[in-house]
Design a protein around this motif. Sequence first.
Motif, mmCIF file in Angstrom:
data_model
loop_
_atom_site.group_PDB
_atom_site.id
_atom_site.type_symbol
_atom_site.label_atom_id
_atom_site.label_comp_id
_atom_site.label_asym_id
_atom_site.label_seq_id
_atom_site.Cartn_x
_atom_site.Cartn_y
_atom_site.Cartn_z
ATOM 1 N N PHE B 151 0.525 10.927 12.300
ATOM 2 C CA PHE B 151 1.001 11.542 11.236
ATOM 3 C C PHE B 151 1.489 13.090 11.529
ATOM 4 N N GLY B 165 -4.527 7.584 11.937
ATOM 5 C CA GLY B 165 -5.104 6.651 10.842
ATOM 6 C C GLY B 165 -5.935 5.616 11.700
ATOM 7 N N THR B 177 -10.251 1.994 5.785
ATOM 8 C CA THR B 177 -9.610 3.032 5.181
ATOM 9 C C THR B 177 -9.821 4.415 5.893
ATOM 10 N N MET B 196 5.516 9.330 9.632
ATOM 11 C CA MET B 196 4.581 8.456 10.301
ATOM 12 C C MET B 196 5.244 7.908 11.605
ATOM 13 N N VAL B 206 0.234 -1.417 8.539
ATOM 14 C CA VAL B 206 -0.120 -0.255 7.744
ATOM 15 C C VAL B 206 -0.177 -0.685 6.430
ATOM 16 N N LYS B 208 -1.540 1.145 3.698
ATOM 17 C CA LYS B 208 -1.037 2.074 2.679
ATOM 18 C C LYS B 208 -1.201 3.280 3.522
ATOM 19 N N ALA B 209 -0.334 4.349 2.951
ATOM 20 C CA ALA B 209 -0.445 5.634 3.442
ATOM 21 C C ALA B 209 -0.120 6.530 2.037
ATOM 22 N N LEU B 430 4.614 -0.490 1.305
ATOM 23 C CA LEU B 430 3.487 0.462 1.274
ATOM 24 C C LEU B 430 2.708 0.857 -0.373
ATOM 25 N N LEU B 462 -4.590 12.852 3.455
ATOM 26 C CA LEU B 462 -3.799 11.477 3.879
ATOM 27 C C LEU B 462 -4.847 10.485 3.745
ATOM 28 N N SER B 464 -4.992 6.748 4.659
ATOM 29 C CA SER B 464 -4.296 5.599 5.267
ATOM 30 C C SER B 464 -5.341 4.206 5.537
ATOM 31 N N ARG B 465 -4.727 3.053 5.212
ATOM 32 C CA ARG B 465 -5.405 1.938 5.396
ATOM 33 C C ARG B 465 -4.548 0.889 6.317
#
Lengths: 180, 522
Positions: B151, B165, B177, B196, B206, B208-209, B430, B462, B464-465
């Motif tokens: 990122f 992430g 996460t 990203m 990915v 989520k972000a 997302l 941030l 992210s997961r």
Amino acid sequence: MRNHKMFLVLIAILSFYYFGCASSNVPSYWSANPDKMATDVFGGWVDIEYDSLGVKDKQAGGELIAISSDSIYYADSLLHSIYKNDIASARLISYNSNYMNMGLLTFLGSISTISNGWFLGITFPMWLIGGTTSAITQSYNPVIDFPKKHFYDFSHYARFPQGLPEGIDRARIKMKTKDK
Amino acid sequence: MKSLLPVHLFIVFVFIILLPGCSLFNNVTREVNTKESFRALTEKEIGDIKSKTPYLKVHMKNGYVYVLNNWVNDNKDNIVYGDGVLYNEERDSLKTGEFIVGMDSVSLLETNVLKPSGAQTALTIFAGITAAITVACIMNPKACFGSCPTFYVEDDSGLHLRAEGFSSSIAPSMEATDIDALYRAAKGGEEFHLEMRNEALETHVVRKADLIAVPKGKGSRVFADNNGNFWESKTIIPPVLANTEEGDAVKLLGSFDEKEWFSKSDSNYLGTKEIIELEFKNVPNSKKGIVIGCRQTLLSTYLLYQALAYMGNNTGYWLSLMERQKIKINENAMSKIMGGIEVLTQDSSGNWNINGVLDEQGPLADDLHLIPLNKSLGKNLKVRLRMTKGNWRIDYTALALDLMQRDPIRIKPNEVLKEGIPDKESLSLLCDSTKVLITLPGDNYTLNYKIPNNAENYELFLESRGYYLEWIRKEWQQEGNTFYLTQMLMDPENALKRLAPEFKSVESKMEESFWRSRYAKP
């Protein structure tokens, strides 16, 4: 020549699928994925073949709402009931088996073996037979069929597994919509 | 064979895209109990159920249903309670919160337990045998650039890599996460952007972000701890001394300025520990914590890639064992030896006690974390950081005082651009936690966020997961060695002794090779 081989593989797999996998009229948005079943509050999808008023082979389908001692309740835009004695066969889909993803993996795995040279003789049938069998098996995991199984087994996947609650407004019971 | 390679790679790319679907191939076992049979369950049986699923559905006589999480069954008071959601007979959500349900009104209680399907296991093994995943690394194969989505964020000096992430999530079952501080991000106005990228030969999955905005006062900063809590502090003081084996490193560690302290690994045993002892003077009595800004060196990356190389042609088999939880990469003895950065303070008896462990993985971007400290004594505070030698690059250490916990605001992206073009589908993926965005090498996304009020009033993070899949290069397949792989898993101490000379021979050149092998789309 390679394109011809791929085409034959695809035809072979699609044939296995057409004749092998569990079929249903369940809408694409309907069934919850396995990891969502713990929090999903709707019933499974039920397809019913029944006789009524002298007419055979009538078909119905919708959300399984409840099972009583003599009837099955299902809902589309309305709540319906069918006498158990009139039902010839029924199929319940309790959750999404994702067998189509498995099928696509099988196809890709199969054609990936084309580049394996002489190992193709081992790995290609392994994918075609093993992979397709896996997907067919997977497609039946969430399926419950009557008369093979009793209606009691259906009741666990009804919206009201305890039976239709007394006093509810039946006019307001409708099947799950896409946005719910 | 060479002419087949692009086709083969294409097939493998698409195959890997679908591999996340394997996590959907579980089966469900549903149990429906009457309240009498539920009350008759023993404590062991209840515990067994809870270990397999945290959820309980309570079907009421009137058709309502509670979906309870973290539930407790109290036979004495004839109730069941927990937090969750109440639905009516039309399955509209009526209320979310904590509930106490009297069993007199209950009809049935339902649990749903997931089990991997036999079909999934068979397919994964087939995939392991035939999937040929290749990575092109020019120099040292074990110095190949890798490590999950990167990122990039604008700060005062331009666009910079500021977060990576879920670095340790190398398989679907290890999806995790990750919270990264965007400490240096330039802030202003109500819009925030970040890029990203997929810069490695990997497939990124990915889920989520999201941006996290934590309200803060003027002059304050906010830090995240290991438990996802956020702490504001107005007073942040540097150490007066930072004792290392090489001498005082306080000039390097006293400010967050991209000038890192790091050590070399031990020549005989890669698991050797070292200590940095920090001293702080005139520390007031308040809730406090240690702030550490750091990233890993390439030692852990080297060990991961070596393990993958030892898997040889059987990578799929070993990955299937991971997916079926037969081996747990993050919990194995090697991971425990290499470990994180332990933070220790002294008690009144002079014993050093662990306050917390910073175990943020990833060699790409410095990340800031807070480890809250136990009640400490005296105005002159000593804090020890204990870690594996040669495994960490530390940019910053400080003591944050007068900590106040703050509630974060989570913000989903409101726009996603792929290669500069608005991409509604990626935005939809997302913003839906049940779906994932798959990225391939060279993919570049711009994520835009709307911040309530002015960004200067918030500390940004941030969240992210996801997980990612390494592409195993052909050269690694030549190193297949089940004995050495088993040694890494079962006898890591000896493995770390055996690998020490080999790692030392490449240690000094690894950084350069690593950064030069970043994937760039032609």
